[in-house]
Design an enzyme around this catalytic site. Structure first.
Site, PDB file in Angstrom:
ATOM      1  N   ASP A  31     -14.877 -19.539  30.141  1.00  0.00           N
ATOM      2  CA  ASP A  31     -13.726 -19.519  31.033  1.00  0.00           C
ATOM      3  C   ASP A  31     -12.487 -19.455  30.145  1.00  0.00           C
ATOM      4  OD1 ASP A  31     -13.204 -20.368  34.222  1.00  0.00           O
ATOM      5  OD2 ASP A  31     -11.495 -20.753  32.905  1.00  0.00           O
ATOM      6  N   LYS A 171     -20.704 -14.528  54.362  1.00  0.00           N
ATOM      7  CA  LYS A 171     -19.657 -15.432  53.860  1.00  0.00           C
ATOM      8  C   LYS A 171     -18.288 -15.057  54.431  1.00  0.00           C
ATOM      9  CE  LYS A 171     -17.413 -18.479  51.411  1.00  0.00           C
ATOM     10  NZ  LYS A 171     -17.395 -18.591  49.959  1.00  0.00           N
ATOM     11  N   ASN A 175     -16.035 -17.391  56.827  1.00  0.00           N
ATOM     12  CA  ASN A 175     -14.679 -17.811  56.457  1.00  0.00           C
ATOM     13  C   ASN A 175     -13.650 -17.333  57.475  1.00  0.00           C
ATOM     14  OD1 ASN A 175     -15.867 -18.902  54.219  1.00  0.00           O
ATOM     15  ND2 ASN A 175     -14.425 -18.020  52.763  1.00  0.00           N
ATOM     16  N   LYS A 240      -7.125 -17.682  83.801  1.00  0.00           N
ATOM     17  CA  LYS A 240      -6.145 -18.514  84.511  1.00  0.00           C
ATOM     18  C   LYS A 240      -5.795 -19.774  83.723  1.00  0.00           C
ATOM     19  CE  LYS A 240      -7.498 -21.451  87.337  1.00  0.00           C
ATOM     20  NZ  LYS A 240      -7.810 -22.919  87.331  1.00  0.00           N
TER      21      LYS A 240
END
Length: 297
Positions: A31, A171, A175, A240
């Site tokens: 990451d 998915k 969502n 209504k």
């Protein structure tokens, strides 16, 4: 034990990766957030300096990324997964991206000789921490069976959605409904407060009706999904009552855009001659309006 490359250590990805480690798997993680990587290394993962390194010499590569452009770059960009990925490995994209992007990526991966499936997740980051995600598997039977031990580490329910590309489609629909219902629920809660209701009283009532329980599991199974439009509650009456609620909201200055849009659905059904049919007939009317074959003659 499986060898896994895991790419994308955000709010969902980090606990998912941690649970794979707890399950006895060997992880290489990547990451751009070095702190997120360090926390996983402390739990037993190995840090990778690129997607290519994370994908080298592993059985599975999992991506959990914010958008389709990042998934594509991670697969095919410089130092991307496909530069080192084994043809025997399985790429599992657990990101939430556009289904058309998933379709294109699956095809491009297959054309290059690689295996890919998608498995987006449902529920929240708290569920991710506890390993209680719902996993929407979109792949071949063989791919899902191969990936199931990983899914069992990250979640407590896996749904085979019916083939490649179907997991991400489920998915997005899930969502869409959850997000739209959040806005509609906000309208209802605000109107309740504006006209002097105690929220707990309104909540108690709605928890016992389709308002809180949802139509998929309450009104639809015995009516429109069963081909039965004999009225338990007529379209005309629903139209209504919705009009009364919208007028009341107008008098107390509560905007109700979701409710106003919903009334148009009932107006379309009435104009098509469905006024005395069950209110679940809005589903059949929308299907027909959308050009789908009628299910109820």
């Amino acid at each position: 034990m499986s060898t896994i490359g895991f790419i994308g250590l955000g709010q969902m990805g980090s606990p998912m990766a941690a649970n794979l480690i707890k399950g006895g798997n060997s992880l290489k993680v990547f990451d751009i957030n070095e702190e997120a990587v360090s926390k996983l290394v402390e739990q037993g993962a190995t840090a990778a300096i690129s997607p290519a390194e994370a994908a080298n010499d592993v059985e599975f590569i999992v991506t959990m990324l914010p958008n389709g452009a990042l998934v594509r770059a991670t697969l095919f960009g410089e130092n991307g997964i496909t530069t080192t990925m084994s043809k025997d490995a399985l790429h599992i994209d657990m990101s939430t991206i556009h289904p058309m992007e998933t379709d294109a990526l699956v095809k491009e991966m297959a054309d290059a000789g690689f295996q890919m499936m998608e498995a987006p997740v449902g529920r929240t980051s708290d569920h991710a921490i506890r390993g209680e995600l719902l996993i929407m598997a979109g792949g071949t039977k063989e791919q899902i069976e191969k990936a199931q031990p990983l899914f069992d580490c990250m979640g407590n329910e896996t749904v085979d959605c019916g083939g490649q590309g179907k997991g991400i489609r489920v998915k997005i629909i899930n969502n869409y409904m959850s997000i739209a219902l959040n806005a509609l629920s906000a309208e209802a809660a605000t109107l309740a407060e504006a006209i002097g209701l105690e929220f707990d009283a309104a909540l108690k009532v709605m928890n016992g009706t389709p308002a809180g329980k949802g139509h998929f599991t309450t009104t639809w199974p015995g009516k429109v999904l069963a081909g039965n439009l004999d009225p338990a509650f007529m379209i005309d009456l629903a139209h209504k009552d919705l009009g009364i609620a919208l007028d009341l909201a107008n008098q107390v200055n509560v905007p109700m855009p979701c409710g106003a849009a919903s009334r148009e659905m009932y107006s379309i059904a009435r104009a098509a001659g469905r006024g005395r049919q069950d209110w679940t007939a809005v589903l059949e009317q929308l299907r027909v309006t959308s050009g789908l074959e009628p299910k109820i003659k």
